[in-house]
Design a protein around this motif. Sequence first.
Motif, PDB file in Angstrom:
ATOM      1  N   GLY A   1       4.662-101.079 -52.988  1.00 34.78           N
ATOM      2  CA  GLY A   1       3.697 -99.931 -52.705  1.00 34.78           C
ATOM      3  C   GLY A   1       3.424 -99.910 -51.242  1.00 34.78           C
ATOM      4  N   TYR A   2       2.273 -99.197 -50.964  1.00 35.63           N
ATOM      5  CA  TYR A   2       2.198 -99.063 -49.428  1.00 35.63           C
ATOM      6  C   TYR A   2       1.497-100.375 -48.775  1.00 35.63           C
ATOM      7  N   LYS A   3       0.303-100.693 -49.357  1.00 33.87           N
ATOM      8  CA  LYS A   3      -0.297-101.904 -49.047  1.00 33.87           C
ATOM      9  C   LYS A   3       0.416-103.349 -49.254  1.00 33.87           C
ATOM     10  N   GLY A   4       1.211-103.506 -50.129  1.00 37.38           N
ATOM     11  CA  GLY A   4       1.957-104.712 -50.144  1.00 37.38           C
ATOM     12  C   GLY A   4       3.287-104.717 -49.415  1.00 37.38           C
ATOM     13  N   THR A   5       3.746-103.619 -48.877  1.00 38.33           N
ATOM     14  CA  THR A   5       4.758-103.443 -47.806  1.00 38.33           C
ATOM     15  C   THR A   5       4.362-103.974 -46.382  1.00 38.33           C
ATOM     16  N   THR A   6       5.332-104.821 -46.108  1.00 37.87           N
ATOM     17  CA  THR A   6       5.274-105.124 -44.214  1.00 37.87           C
ATOM     18  C   THR A   6       6.601-104.769 -43.732  1.00 37.87           C
ATOM     19  N   MET A   7       6.527-104.825 -42.422  1.00 36.46           N
ATOM     20  CA  MET A   7       7.514-104.167 -41.682  1.00 36.46           C
ATOM     21  C   MET A   7       8.463-105.659 -41.574  1.00 36.46           C
ATOM     22  N   ASP A   8       8.084-106.604 -41.980  1.00 39.87           N
ATOM     23  CA  ASP A   8       9.008-107.932 -41.971  1.00 39.87           C
ATOM     24  C   ASP A   8       9.727-107.908 -43.026  1.00 39.87           C
ATOM     25  N   GLN A   9       9.086-107.426 -44.402  1.00 38.98           N
ATOM     26  CA  GLN A   9       9.952-107.170 -45.646  1.00 38.98           C
ATOM     27  C   GLN A   9      11.132-106.250 -45.507  1.00 38.98           C
ATOM     28  N   ILE A  10      10.545-105.214 -44.876  1.00 41.76           N
ATOM     29  CA  ILE A  10      11.667-104.074 -44.612  1.00 41.76           C
ATOM     30  C   ILE A  10      12.750-104.527 -43.478  1.00 41.76           C
ATOM     31  N   ALA A  11      12.404-105.285 -42.651  1.00 42.73           N
ATOM     32  CA  ALA A  11      13.546-106.058 -41.923  1.00 42.73           C
ATOM     33  C   ALA A  11      14.308-106.705 -42.574  1.00 42.73           C
ATOM     34  N   ARG A  12      13.810-107.710 -43.371  1.00 45.56           N
ATOM     35  CA  ARG A  12      14.802-108.479 -44.161  1.00 45.56           C
ATOM     36  C   ARG A  12      15.588-107.741 -45.177  1.00 45.56           C
ATOM     37  N   LEU A  13      15.071-106.549 -45.824  1.00 50.69           N
ATOM     38  CA  LEU A  13      15.882-105.957 -46.853  1.00 50.69           C
ATOM     39  C   LEU A  13      16.955-105.020 -46.243  1.00 50.69           C
ATOM     40  N   ALA A  14      16.618-104.660 -44.693  1.00 48.94           N
ATOM     41  CA  ALA A  14      17.488-103.765 -44.105  1.00 48.94           C
ATOM     42  C   ALA A  14      18.714-104.664 -43.417  1.00 48.94           C
ATOM     43  N   GLY A  15      18.258-106.128 -43.194  1.00 51.44           N
ATOM     44  CA  GLY A  15      19.168-107.047 -42.299  1.00 51.44           C
ATOM     45  C   GLY A  15      19.257-106.611 -40.859  1.00 51.44           C
ATOM     46  N   VAL A  16      18.048-106.301 -40.351  1.00 53.46           N
ATOM     47  CA  VAL A  16      17.778-106.095 -39.121  1.00 53.46           C
ATOM     48  C   VAL A  16      16.557-106.594 -38.634  1.00 53.46           C
ATOM     49  N   SER A  17      16.387-106.937 -37.315  1.00 53.89           N
ATOM     50  CA  SER A  17      15.187-107.083 -36.643  1.00 53.89           C
ATOM     51  C   SER A  17      14.148-106.235 -36.792  1.00 53.89           C
ATOM     52  N   LYS A  18      12.979-106.834 -36.830  1.00 56.15           N
ATOM     53  CA  LYS A  18      11.543-105.933 -36.785  1.00 56.15           C
ATOM     54  C   LYS A  18      11.769-105.054 -35.449  1.00 56.15           C
ATOM     55  N   GLY A  19      11.855-105.532 -34.501  1.00 49.18           N
ATOM     56  CA  GLY A  19      12.192-104.571 -33.323  1.00 49.18           C
ATOM     57  C   GLY A  19      13.152-103.646 -33.561  1.00 49.18           C
TER      58      GLY A  19
END
Length: 204
Positions: free
Chosen positions: A19-37
Amino acid sequence: MTVRDRIEEAAKRAFSEFGYKGTTMDQIARLAGVSKGAIYLHFPSKEALFHHMLRGVIAQVRDAFESAQVEGDDYFRNLERGLRALMKFRADHAMLSKLVQEVRQFGTAEARAGLQQLEAAILDYLARHLQRGMDLGVVRPCRADLVAFVLFRAYTSVLRDFRPEEGELSEGALYELFTGLFVDGLRLRPGEGRASNRTFLEER
């Protein structure tokens, strides 16, 4: 697949699972295999990324309606078929289902606003489709925005909330319901003309 594509795929998965609330940019970065930057190079915030994903979903909703149209078929059959396609897409889309669940459980403002944005886009699209019907001379003059709202809410209620003992309504039964409740009032009859008497649905 570009970095941006990987970010979008990861965001779709994250918003669908957490969901929106439970999603973080750190999670997205890990799933995408990229840095948060790397994410921030493309999207300045989680909110911006979320709205970008919503715009994609809105485009897919419109595609679902259009792909349900059968060239040469009756306007109202196509309209009803398109409504069913919209409802099915919304029900089957993992991210939208998660957002609905999140709003019910937590009342997350961003998730609610996202769903409202989606609904507004659907209603606008349906209203424009009804206006095309009026321009073609098959739909009686009416307030397209009001009729779109009634159609959308009626189909949402029937397909989401109505649970008959004998099982789900068939496509034929849905079309009979649609015809009985809406088509007889909306169809422009021969000899009636486009400047027919005003009804309660017509714009004043």
